[in-house]
Design a protein around this motif. Structure first.
Motif: not given
Length: 306
Positions: A240-242, A244-247, A238
């Motif tokens: 890592q996802r944040q 990679n995906t957050f601006t 989670d």
């Protein structure tokens, strides 16, 4: 149910006609309320109606009614109450002992009897029974147990002091270690390589441990991830996802502690992935029985060696 009804009737007959035999019967049935053949609550009610003290005390203990059982035993036999209290769990026994002490002392105000009770009940202290004496009792009679109690408290204080000193020394050592790490520096050469993939270390973000092992961040994550529990593995994914995906704007926003969100996420990832060196920490100990060649690679490696 039919068998239990018969045994209940037998209890009634014993209570009415052969009280001594009833006590033997209850003893023979055992001390597990789930295994006795009669209804223990019914038997207790019958014994109370017939004023069968010993049987009612025994049944009270069987049902876990320790205070009620001790109270009934104290009506006629304090020694039986003391014996019953010894069968109870330690946290309950202390209360039972105090009840016994209150009954015995309030009745006779006998100092020698109280001292004998203290000797039989190591759980009780002199301060537990002093409130049960009247104000006219001479405190000189309690000099020895009071001194003994004070000595025990003094020993406990000394033990606590020693533990506090040891904890203080440990804290100072940890503090000095942290300070030494803050002032520690390591030179990274362009020729240094990742301890896992053997590629140049400076090609990608990396972790450098005090033991001198160094790993690419992605190599270390891949190595440590299979050893994580489900909760920590999901947490890492989670984070890592944040990341990679957050601006950039979202990652640069300040959190409640004043740090940018990006730094908070990276710190949490570091706590999971880099809390210790994968070669020098518990991970290596846990892998001590791990084969050098995994089962799925065994056939391939075997063919290569042939």
């Amino acid at each position: 149910m039919k068998g239990r009804a018969i045994h209940n009737y037998l209890v009634t007959l014993y209570a009415e006609q052969q009280p001594d035999t009833l006590l033997k019967y209850l003893t023979k049935q055992g001390a597990d309320p789930a295994l006795v053949c009669y209804d223990a609550h019914y038997a207790l009610r019958i014994c109370l109606e017939k004023d069968l003290l010993e049987a009612s005390v025994s049944l009270s203990a069987l049902l876990g009614q320790w205070e009620a059982g001790v109270g009934r035993a104290l009506r006629d036999n304090p020694a039986a109450a003391l014996k019953l209290a010894r069968r109870a769990d330690p946290e309950i026994a202390y209360t039972l002992y105090k009840n016994i002490a209150e009954h015995v002392i309030s009745k006779n105000q006998d100092v020698s009897e109280a001292m004998a009770l203290l000797a039989e009940c190591p759980e009780l202290k002199i301060e537990d029974i002093l409130p049960f004496f009247s104000d006219i009792v001479n405190i000189d009679d309690f000099r020895e147990p009071i001194c003994q109690s004070l000595q025990e408290y003094n020993n406990q204080i000394e033990e606590l002091k020693a533990e506090m000193e040891e904890a203080t020394k440990s804290a100072e050592y940890v503090r000095s270690e942290i300070q030494s790490f803050r002032n520690c520096s390591v030179l990274v050469s362009v020729t240094d390589s990742c301890s896992l993939c053997a590629l140049a270390l400076l090609l990608r973000p990396f972790y450098l441990f005090p033991c001198a092992h160094r790993f690419h961040a992605d190599c270390l994550r891949a190595e440590i991830q299979p050893t994580l529990g489900p909760a920590r593995r999901n947490k890492l994914a989670d984070l890592q996802r944040q990341l990679n995906t957050f601006t950039n704007a979202e990652l640069s926003a300040a959190t409640s502690n004043g740090l940018p969100l990006r730094e908070v996420i990276r710190n949490e990832i570091d706590d999971i992935v880099a809390s210790e060196c994968v070669y020098c920490g518990e991970h290596m100990i846990q892998c001590i029985d791990k084969p050098f060649i995994s089962d799925e690679d065994w056939d391939r490696v075997k063919r290569e060696w042939e």
